[in-house]
Write a protein that holds these residues in place. Structure first.
Motif, PDB file in Angstrom:
ATOM      1  N   LYS A 173      -5.183   0.089  -5.604  1.00 12.16           N
ATOM      2  CA  LYS A 173      -6.418   0.390  -5.042  1.00 12.16           C
ATOM      3  C   LYS A 173      -6.551   1.703  -4.458  1.00 12.16           C
ATOM      4  N   ASP A 174      -7.744   2.463  -4.606  1.00 13.90           N
ATOM      5  CA  ASP A 174      -8.015   3.612  -4.041  1.00 13.90           C
ATOM      6  C   ASP A 174      -7.126   4.608  -4.090  1.00 13.90           C
ATOM      7  N   ILE A 175      -6.546   5.052  -5.208  1.00 14.46           N
ATOM      8  CA  ILE A 175      -5.625   6.249  -5.561  1.00 14.46           C
ATOM      9  C   ILE A 175      -6.196   7.338  -5.620  1.00 14.46           C
ATOM     10  N   SER A 176      -5.457   8.201  -4.771  1.00 15.20           N
ATOM     11  CA  SER A 176      -5.737   9.709  -5.014  1.00 15.20           C
ATOM     12  C   SER A 176      -4.855  10.424  -4.592  1.00 15.20           C
ATOM     13  N   ILE A 177      -4.938  11.737  -5.089  1.00 18.32           N
ATOM     14  CA  ILE A 177      -3.840  12.852  -4.895  1.00 18.32           C
ATOM     15  C   ILE A 177      -4.467  14.005  -4.409  1.00 18.32           C
ATOM     16  N   ASN A 178      -3.829  14.562  -3.479  1.00 14.10           N
ATOM     17  CA  ASN A 178      -4.703  15.868  -2.681  1.00 14.10           C
ATOM     18  C   ASN A 178      -3.467  16.864  -2.384  1.00 14.10           C
ATOM     19  N   GLU A 179      -3.417  17.783  -3.417  1.00 17.48           N
ATOM     20  CA  GLU A 179      -2.206  18.596  -3.804  1.00 17.48           C
ATOM     21  C   GLU A 179      -0.763  17.866  -3.666  1.00 17.48           C
ATOM     22  N   ASP A 180      -0.147  17.986  -2.892  1.00 18.22           N
ATOM     23  CA  ASP A 180       1.366  17.023  -3.148  1.00 18.22           C
ATOM     24  C   ASP A 180       1.337  15.651  -2.431  1.00 18.22           C
ATOM     25  N   LYS A 181       0.251  15.079  -1.775  1.00 18.52           N
ATOM     26  CA  LYS A 181       0.002  14.000  -1.172  1.00 18.52           C
ATOM     27  C   LYS A 181      -0.461  13.025  -2.090  1.00 18.52           C
ATOM     28  N   LEU A 182       0.138  11.842  -1.986  1.00 20.59           N
ATOM     29  CA  LEU A 182      -0.204  10.746  -2.690  1.00 20.59           C
ATOM     30  C   LEU A 182      -0.753   9.762  -1.795  1.00 20.59           C
ATOM     31  N   ALA A 183      -1.975   9.135  -2.088  1.00 19.64           N
ATOM     32  CA  ALA A 183      -2.435   8.043  -1.397  1.00 19.64           C
ATOM     33  C   ALA A 183      -2.885   6.864  -2.089  1.00 19.64           C
ATOM     34  N   PHE A 184      -2.563   5.598  -1.695  1.00 22.94           N
ATOM     35  CA  PHE A 184      -3.263   4.352  -2.346  1.00 22.94           C
ATOM     36  C   PHE A 184      -2.933   3.175  -1.551  1.00 22.94           C
ATOM     37  N   THR A 185      -3.551   2.044  -1.865  1.00 25.97           N
ATOM     38  CA  THR A 185      -3.386   0.768  -1.223  1.00 25.97           C
ATOM     39  C   THR A 185      -2.710   0.043  -2.296  1.00 25.97           C
ATOM     40  N   LEU A 186      -1.694  -0.697  -1.765  1.00 25.47           N
ATOM     41  CA  LEU A 186      -1.040  -1.850  -2.556  1.00 25.47           C
ATOM     42  C   LEU A 186      -1.653  -3.202  -2.020  1.00 25.47           C
ATOM     43  N   GLU A 187      -2.446  -4.060  -2.859  1.00 27.44           N
ATOM     44  CA  GLU A 187      -3.136  -4.996  -2.337  1.00 27.44           C
ATOM     45  C   GLU A 187      -2.229  -6.299  -3.064  1.00 27.44           C
ATOM     46  N   LEU A 188      -1.570  -7.056  -2.184  1.00 27.42           N
ATOM     47  CA  LEU A 188      -0.719  -8.114  -2.551  1.00 27.42           C
ATOM     48  C   LEU A 188      -1.572  -9.427  -2.602  1.00 27.42           C
ATOM     49  N   THR A 189      -1.093 -10.403  -3.646  1.00 32.46           N
ATOM     50  CA  THR A 189      -1.706 -11.540  -3.675  1.00 32.46           C
ATOM     51  C   THR A 189      -1.946 -12.484  -2.678  1.00 32.46           C
ATOM     52  N   THR A 190      -0.959 -12.414  -1.577  1.00 39.27           N
ATOM     53  CA  THR A 190      -1.011 -13.267  -0.398  1.00 39.27           C
ATOM     54  C   THR A 190      -0.193 -12.767   0.818  1.00 39.27           C
ATOM     55  N   PRO A 191      -0.480 -12.760   1.903  1.00 36.99           N
ATOM     56  CA  PRO A 191       0.169 -12.147   3.073  1.00 36.99           C
ATOM     57  C   PRO A 191       1.733 -12.964   3.138  1.00 36.99           C
ATOM     58  N   ALA A 192       1.705 -14.088   2.599  1.00 35.45           N
ATOM     59  CA  ALA A 192       2.690 -14.959   2.897  1.00 35.45           C
ATOM     60  C   ALA A 192       3.780 -14.943   1.603  1.00 35.45           C
ATOM     61  N   CYS A 193       3.602 -14.189   0.658  1.00 37.36           N
ATOM     62  CA  CYS A 193       4.483 -14.324  -0.663  1.00 37.36           C
ATOM     63  C   CYS A 193       5.672 -13.711  -0.208  1.00 37.36           C
ATOM     64  N   PRO A 194       6.745 -14.566  -0.697  1.00 34.45           N
ATOM     65  CA  PRO A 194       8.137 -14.156  -0.380  1.00 34.45           C
ATOM     66  C   PRO A 194       8.748 -12.763  -0.868  1.00 34.45           C
ATOM     67  N   PHE A 195       7.918 -12.094  -1.860  1.00 43.36           N
ATOM     68  CA  PHE A 195       8.332 -11.264  -2.697  1.00 43.36           C
ATOM     69  C   PHE A 195       7.658  -9.921  -2.114  1.00 43.36           C
ATOM     70  N   ASN A 196       6.927  -9.867  -1.194  1.00 45.68           N
ATOM     71  CA  ASN A 196       6.150  -8.956  -0.680  1.00 45.68           C
ATOM     72  C   ASN A 196       6.867  -7.517  -0.357  1.00 45.68           C
ATOM     73  N   SER A 197       8.016  -7.890   0.252  1.00 47.72           N
ATOM     74  CA  SER A 197       8.692  -6.533   0.761  1.00 47.72           C
ATOM     75  C   SER A 197       9.443  -6.071  -0.446  1.00 47.72           C
ATOM     76  N   GLU A 198       9.858  -6.722  -1.426  1.00 46.88           N
ATOM     77  CA  GLU A 198      10.654  -6.640  -2.613  1.00 46.88           C
ATOM     78  C   GLU A 198       9.586  -5.616  -3.669  1.00 46.88           C
ATOM     79  N   ILE A 199       8.127  -6.102  -3.608  1.00 49.11           N
ATOM     80  CA  ILE A 199       7.390  -5.551  -4.342  1.00 49.11           C
ATOM     81  C   ILE A 199       6.993  -4.080  -3.998  1.00 49.11           C
ATOM     82  N   GLU A 200       7.018  -3.902  -2.637  1.00 49.18           N
ATOM     83  CA  GLU A 200       6.632  -2.602  -1.843  1.00 49.18           C
ATOM     84  C   GLU A 200       7.692  -1.722  -2.019  1.00 49.18           C
ATOM     85  N   GLN A 201       8.936  -2.392  -1.823  1.00 50.99           N
ATOM     86  CA  GLN A 201      10.119  -1.266  -2.187  1.00 50.99           C
ATOM     87  C   GLN A 201      10.298  -0.804  -3.718  1.00 50.99           C
ATOM     88  N   ASP A 202       9.839  -1.842  -4.667  1.00 50.89           N
ATOM     89  CA  ASP A 202      10.099  -1.157  -6.016  1.00 50.89           C
ATOM     90  C   ASP A 202       8.957  -0.215  -6.216  1.00 50.89           C
TER      91      ASP A 202
END
Length: 361
Positions: free
Chosen positions: A30-59
């Protein structure tokens, strides 16, 4: 220079390990943008309790790093997927998923699992409610240390809240709680439906329903009248409980209600002096059911006086001893359960899309 399109293309290679779909097609970026060399966006996971949340974020972070981007402003949030059909939206429109906890027989710790599962999910940040539908012996208020009768405002019962969990039970109403419940299925379903429609549940990610035990007309009628996302089956390792749990799975399969998985309660007693696992009630019953019906084995919960004392005093082991092996067992089960619900919701979404496409043709 890295563009938004190039970032999106790269992120398509990141897949949710449970849903087996890339995070872009799942709408998780969500809300992806690039300003010069800075990239910003939101990673919206399917549940806060997902056992793979940290794995997805690291990927995601590794993927962005491989593009040569060093300045990343990544926000990680979660929005629970809805595992209910469109036709059921008129019932509890603010509730995304209804999770029913069932057992083939009484005495296997179904309510204990329901209560601790609700608290564990709420601890992850999810919005949770629990409905004690075991009208025969409502014990959820006792296990949560709740005694006051709920207020009624503007014609709606206001569910008491404890540990960020909204609670409703027949046990709140003194006269009913002191009487032996002699109700047939349709009557129970009517009572429970009133607790669903006349209670101000608000917005919930998960409503956990503690079903009456057994496979009689009470749980059968309720399963037919409530829009359930999926069923959790609770059993103990012993042969008797396992054989009855099998009947429960068979009943829900006939109703085409998804089985989230099997939880084995009272799996073993851990020796305080030697740390050996003592299998008092046998071993492997839950796993046998899982393999027989090809449903996930969610996990096992040890037998301990800490869980028993917590149920009697109204203080869950998750609250009293959050770092214990027993509390961690419930946290693990809550994450696997949330992940399974996301899978069911994703499959439902695919089915509805396919139906829409077929109608357009």
């Amino acid at each position: 220079m890295v563009t938004v399109d190039k970032v999106i293309s790269a992120l398509k290679n990141v897949k949710d390990p449970e849903l087996h779909k890339d995070i872009v097609s799942m709408g998780m970026i969500k809300d992806i943008s690039i300003n010069e060399d800075k990239l910003a966006f939101t990673l919206e996971l399917t549940t806060p309790a997902c056992p793979f949340n940290s794995e997805i974020e690291q990927d995601v972070r590794n993927t962005i790093s491989n593009l040569g981007i060093k300045d990343l402003d990544l926000k990680v949030t979660a929005r629970v997927m809805e595992g209910r059909t469109i036709t059921m939206d008129q019932i509890l429109p603010g509730v995304k998923n209804i999770l029913a906890v069932a057992s083939g027989k009484g005495g296997v710790g179904k309510t204990t699992v329901s209560v601790n599962l609700a608290i564990a999910l709420a601890k992850t940040g999810a919005k949770v409610g629990i409905l004690d539908a075991d009208v025969y012996g409502p014990s959820v208020p006792l296990m949560l240390g709740l005694k006051e009768v709920p207020e009624v405002l503007e014609g709606k019962i206001q569910p008491p809240i404890t540990e960020n969990v909204k609670v409703m039970s027949m046990g709140f109403f003194y006269e009913q709680s002191q009487q032996a419940g002699i109700y047939r299925g349709p009557i129970i379903a009517g009572i429970v439906k009133q607790f669903i429609t006349d209670v101000n549940w608000g917005e919930l990610d998960y409503l956990i329903i503690d079903l009456p035990p057994g496979t009689g007309d009470a749980p059968l009628t309720m399963a037919q009248t409530i829009p359930i996302t999926g069923i959790l089956i609770v059993t103990t390792p012993q042969e008797v409980a396992m054989n009855v749990a099998v009947k429960s799975i068979g009943m829900f399969n006939k109703l085409n209600i998804p089985i989230i998985g099997v939880i084995e309660n009272m799996s073993y007693l851990k020796c305080h002096n030697c740390s050996e696992k003592i299998h008092i009630f046998g071993q492997g019953g839950g796993l046998k059911i899982s393999e027989q019906f090809k449903v996930p084995f969610i996990g096992e919960i040890p037998l301990t006086s800490q869980i028993m004392k917590g149920s009697d005093t109204g203080t869950s082991v998750i609250i009293s001893d959050p770092n214990s092996e027993y509390a961690q067992a419930f946290y693990k089960i809550s994450k696997i359960t949330a992940g399974r619900i996301s899978v069911i919701a994703s499959e439902l979404m695919d089915q509805e899309k396919a139906q829409e496409q077929a109608q357009e043709k």
